[in-house]
Design an enzyme around this catalytic site. Structure first.
Site, mmCIF file in Angstrom:
data_model
loop_
_atom_site.group_PDB
_atom_site.id
_atom_site.type_symbol
_atom_site.label_atom_id
_atom_site.label_comp_id
_atom_site.label_asym_id
_atom_site.label_seq_id
_atom_site.Cartn_x
_atom_site.Cartn_y
_atom_site.Cartn_z
ATOM 1 N N HIS A 247 0.929 -1.285 0.031
ATOM 2 C CA HIS A 247 -0.112 0.085 -0.113
ATOM 3 C C HIS A 247 0.829 1.236 -0.027
ATOM 4 O O HIS A 247 1.977 1.231 0.565
ATOM 5 C CB HIS A 247 -0.987 -0.040 1.241
ATOM 6 C CG HIS A 247 -1.933 0.912 1.034
ATOM 7 N ND1 HIS A 247 -1.984 2.295 1.435
ATOM 8 C CD2 HIS A 247 -3.362 0.975 0.797
ATOM 9 C CE1 HIS A 247 -2.894 3.015 1.450
ATOM 10 N NE2 HIS A 247 -3.852 2.175 0.914
ATOM 11 N N GLU A 306 -7.438 -4.788 -0.066
ATOM 12 C CA GLU A 306 -8.238 -5.565 -1.072
ATOM 13 C C GLU A 306 -8.348 -6.974 -0.943
ATOM 14 O O GLU A 306 -9.021 -7.577 -1.369
ATOM 15 C CB GLU A 306 -7.248 -5.031 -2.207
ATOM 16 C CG GLU A 306 -7.465 -3.680 -2.770
ATOM 17 C CD GLU A 306 -6.271 -3.355 -3.514
ATOM 18 O OE1 GLU A 306 -5.355 -3.977 -3.661
ATOM 19 O OE2 GLU A 306 -6.274 -1.965 -4.083
#
Length: 363
Positions: A247, A306
């Site tokens: 991320h 995700e």
């Protein structure tokens, strides 16, 4: 010095959310994500985010009632979904229908915008399969009604809680690309619908909201837990990205990943989804983290939101091409809150650029 992508540039002050990438912590209006997911439904986080940004007194019970009535009223727009609209990807079809919501700055507009994708996405998905859309039930909560309109069945308590956990978890997340787009449009006083349309246009880009679906492709490719390390090694050898890991902000594990993993457990434990699926996901997670540490020791790559988003939405019956649209259902309330904050307290956003092109020839 100009920083590409506005890296580390502070572009707004906000009271809405704080993302601490070093500590792996997300705070929404003074409440940690862990506490928020444990105690809140979508209507609760909507009340938390929107409190004080409109003239009306806002509480979760009032929001639930108004969302129910708005969903019922907005269903009329589903009749305008023609063949050309239904040929679009689900998130594009939802965006087109959202454009039918009149612009405004009032709380009634905010309610319609929060209700609209919750109605439009299930309807579009059913119409694309050749099935009749299901009318909203104004008596249900937002999450329960979304699942009922999607599947045609009243969801179980575990399923409703799972979707609530997801919508709460992704309701706001600092100044990401779509939220910044919302604030830019709001700074022109164009209206909340315009802000949400700009935000969903940013969200649909594959670098922002389009990655959960490929997580399932990865799980399908691996197939069995014992295949995980070899399959992932081959993917890395070919320069492929492992979906659901890493991320831009978080230097440690994304706190939203654990919140969603926790929300998954009751659904799988009650037999409402294939328990082998989560066992496969855990095996891939362990193998991926080990390989990433070996191959990229200088890069902090851990599980992001995700990864378990994909498993949760799949278990709830959403097709993988709809995941960005489900994200929009939850994030719309954050976009609205930021738009209102910008309108009330901010100026027209007008940054400078540095010209690096050719100069005119000297006379």
């Amino acid at each position: 010095m100009m920083k590409s992508g506005l890296e580390d540039v502070i572009a707004a002050e906000t009271k809405l959310s704080d993302v601490d990438g070093a500590a792996g912590r997300l705070i929404i209006r003074g409440v940690s994500l862990d506490d928020l997911v444990a105690t809140s439904r979508f209507e609760d986080v909507a009340a938390l985010l929107l409190d004080g940004l409109f003239d009306e007194h806002i509480d979760a019970a009032s929001i639930r009632k108004q969302l129910g009535m708005a969903r019922a009223a907005l269903f009329a727009h589903v009749e305008t979904a023609d063949a050309a609209l239904l040929a679009l990807p689900p998130v594009d079809a939802v965006r087109a229908l959202l454009a039918r919501v009149a612009d405004g700055e009032d709380f009634a507009t905010a309610i319609r915008l929060m209700a609209a994708p919750a109605v439009f996405l299930p309807a579009v998905l059913r119409l694309q399969k050749g099935e009749a859309p299901i009318r909203p039930d104004a008596s249900l909560s937002q999450s329960a009604d979304i699942l009922r309109m999607l599947t045609g069945r009243v969801p179980t308590a575990e399923q409703t809680a799972g979707l609530d956990a997801y919508l709460v978890t992704i309701s706001d997340h600092g100044l990401n690309a779509s939220t910044f787009a919302s604030r830019v449009i709001a700074s022109t006083h164009a209206g909340l619908t315009s802000s949400v349309l700009a935000a969903i246009s940013a969200l649909k880009g594959p670098l922002h909201g389009g990655a959960p679906g490929p997580v399932l492709d990865m799980l399908d490719g691996v197939g069995k837990p014992e295949n995980a390390r070899a399959w992932l090694s081959q993917a890395l050898d070919h320069g492929e990205r492992l979906m659901g890991f890493g991320h831009r902000i978080y230097r440690v594990r994304d706190p939203r990943a654990d919140a969603l993993k926790t929300a998954l457990k009751p659904i799988f434990a009650s037999g409402q989804a294939d328990a082998g699926r989560i066992a496969l996901a855990e095996a891939i997670e362990a193998a991926a983290l080990a390989l990433l540490k070996e191959r990229k020791p200088d890069r902090p790559l851990d599980v992001n939101v995700e990864y378990y988003t994909a498993l949760l939405l799949d278990a709830l019956g959403f097709p993988r091409n709809s995941f960005t649209g489900v994200f929009a259902i939850g994030r719309t309330v954050g976009w609205i809150a930021h738009a209102r904050e910008q309108t009330l307290d901010g100026r027209l956003i007008r940054p400078q650029s540095r010209y690096v092109g050719p100069l005119p020839n000297a006379a």
